[in-house]
Design an enzyme around this catalytic site. Structure first.
Site, PDB file in Angstrom:
ATOM      1  N   CYS A  11      -7.006   8.216  28.771  1.00 52.23           N
ATOM      2  CA  CYS A  11      -7.967   8.829  29.705  1.00 52.23           C
ATOM      3  C   CYS A  11      -9.403   8.505  29.296  1.00 52.23           C
ATOM      4  CB  CYS A  11      -7.845  10.353  29.712  1.00 52.23           C
ATOM      5  SG  CYS A  11      -6.330  11.059  30.318  1.00 52.23           S
ATOM      6  N   LYS A  50       0.821  -1.216   0.000  1.00 57.08           N
ATOM      7  CA  LYS A  50       0.000   0.000   0.000  1.00 57.08           C
ATOM      8  C   LYS A  50       0.852   1.261   0.000  1.00 57.08           C
ATOM      9  CE  LYS A  50      -4.168  -1.939   1.947  1.00 57.08           C
ATOM     10  NZ  LYS A  50      -5.127  -1.951   3.078  1.00 57.08           N
ATOM     11  N   CYS A 103     -13.664  -4.842  12.437  1.00 54.17           N
ATOM     12  CA  CYS A 103     -14.163  -4.559  11.096  1.00 54.17           C
ATOM     13  C   CYS A 103     -14.566  -5.822  10.336  1.00 54.17           C
ATOM     14  CB  CYS A 103     -13.119  -3.799  10.315  1.00 54.17           C
ATOM     15  SG  CYS A 103     -11.545  -4.638  10.246  1.00 54.17           S
TER      16      CYS A 103
HETATM   17 ZN   LIG Z   1      -4.345  10.380  29.583  1.00 47.95          ZN
END
Ligand SMILES: [Zn+2]
Length: 339
Positions: free
Chosen positions: A169, A81, A181
């Site tokens: 986070c 690719k 997928c």
């Molecule tokens: Zn973080």
């Protein structure tokens, strides 16, 4: 040539100054699949100074429905690719410095690739690599733009080290990990939508218009007519191991243990040799020609079909074993024919 970027410069938030900035910036696009080809084409048309694009795979027929830089000949010839993308991108804008690499990115590769890079665009379908990109972004203080899509669904978020929460986070609060997928397919408008979000944010960062950044996690489902934008500012955690006070960059630590991986969306296992070394493909082709299967070769890879399996060997020694999701079976085939 001179009015090449005129329409973009007429757009006030960019203007001639912004265009100059775009022309001096270096963007790393990780992955040259659907999101990678869309982002790369947009950046190259916009006149980015340098574009580095990396991908470990080669073009297949099932890619052509949505991976916009590739043509039938690329699938026919099983072009890597990165090689096919570079060719097309150079045709689109020869002024851009394009650095295309046929490479399976790990921590070491990423640390080298980000040198001098102003922005990273996530265009991988691999969760481990995405988390590596997250930690690399924090370690080297480079912004990155997360993007993913599956079916008619897509999601994107812009991460600025030291300002916004990082993907680590967000993980505990927002369902990000479970997208695969292989079972539900994908339609191209979902890709294009994520690319549009990523590219727009990219242009803002390249012209240094940080005020204009979206600051919200967007997600949508085009088929079901849903669209959401979540304010995630408060999710930034001081205890986060990737971006918090006592960070350890956990996603950069375990790299050497993941040598074998089942690839997303396909009946395929990838095996990386423990030590990277260049393979002599001619020699291997000669050896395999006596094994009863069928050998095909191009300058970048060798393909060996035997019974229900196909083994594809890249010059860097990496092997894709098609026709199985079973790692043990893949290893047996690898040792029988390749290693
Ligand atoms: Zn973080």
């Amino acid at each position: 040539m001179s009015d090449r970027y005129s329409r973009q410069q007429l757009f006030k938030p960019i203007g001639p100054d912004g265009q100059q900035k775009i022309g001096k910036k270096h963007v790393l696009v990780v992955g040259a699949g659907a999101l990678g080809t869309g982002n790369a084409e947009g950046l190259v048309r916009a006149g980015v100074g340098k574009l580095t694009i990396v991908d470990r795979d080669y073009v297949e027929w099932s890619n052509l429905q949505r991976q916009q830089l590739y043509v039938e000949a690329d699938a026919e010839e099983r072009m890597p690719k990165a090689v096919a993308a570079e060719k097309r991108l150079t045709q689109i804008n020869a002024e851009v410095n394009i650095d295309a690499r046929v490479l399976d990115v790990g921590v070491q590769e990423l640390e080298q690739l980000v040198e001098g890079v102003d922005l990273i665009i996530d265009a991988t379908d691999n969760f481990d690599i995405r988390m590596m990109v997250n930690d690399i972004s924090q370690k080297f203080e480079i912004p990155w733009i997360y993007g993913a899509c599956v079916g008619s669904y897509g999601i994107s978020y812009t991460i600025l080290p030291g300002e916004t929460p990082c993907l680590h986070c967000l993980l505990e609060t927002v369902p990000i990990g479970g997208m695969t997928c292989d079972t539900v397919g994908i339609i191209s408008p979902a890709v294009n939508m994520v690319v549009s979000y990523q590219l727009t944010e990219a242009l803002k960062i390249l012209v240094e218009d940080f005020q204009a950044l979206r600051r919200k996690l967007v997600s949508f489902d085009l088929w079901n007519n849903q669209h959401t934008a979540i304010n995630v500012d408060k999710i930034k955690k001081e205890t986060c191991l990737s971006c918090g006070t006592n960070r350890t960059y956990p996603n950069l630590a375990f790299e050497n243990q993941t040598k074998t991986a089942v690839l997303c969306g396909r009946d395929t296992v990838q095996i990386r040799p423990p030590v990277q070394q260049e393979r002599n493909l001619d020699q291997l082709a000669f050896m395999l020609s006596n094994q009863g299967g069928k050998v095909d070769q191009n300058p970048y890879l060798l393909s060996f079909s035997i019974e229900d399996h196909r083994l594809v060997v890249f010059k860097d020694g990496r092997v894709l074993i098609h026709g199985t999701k079973d790692i043990a079976e893949a290893k047996t085939l690898y040792h029988r024919y390749i290693g």
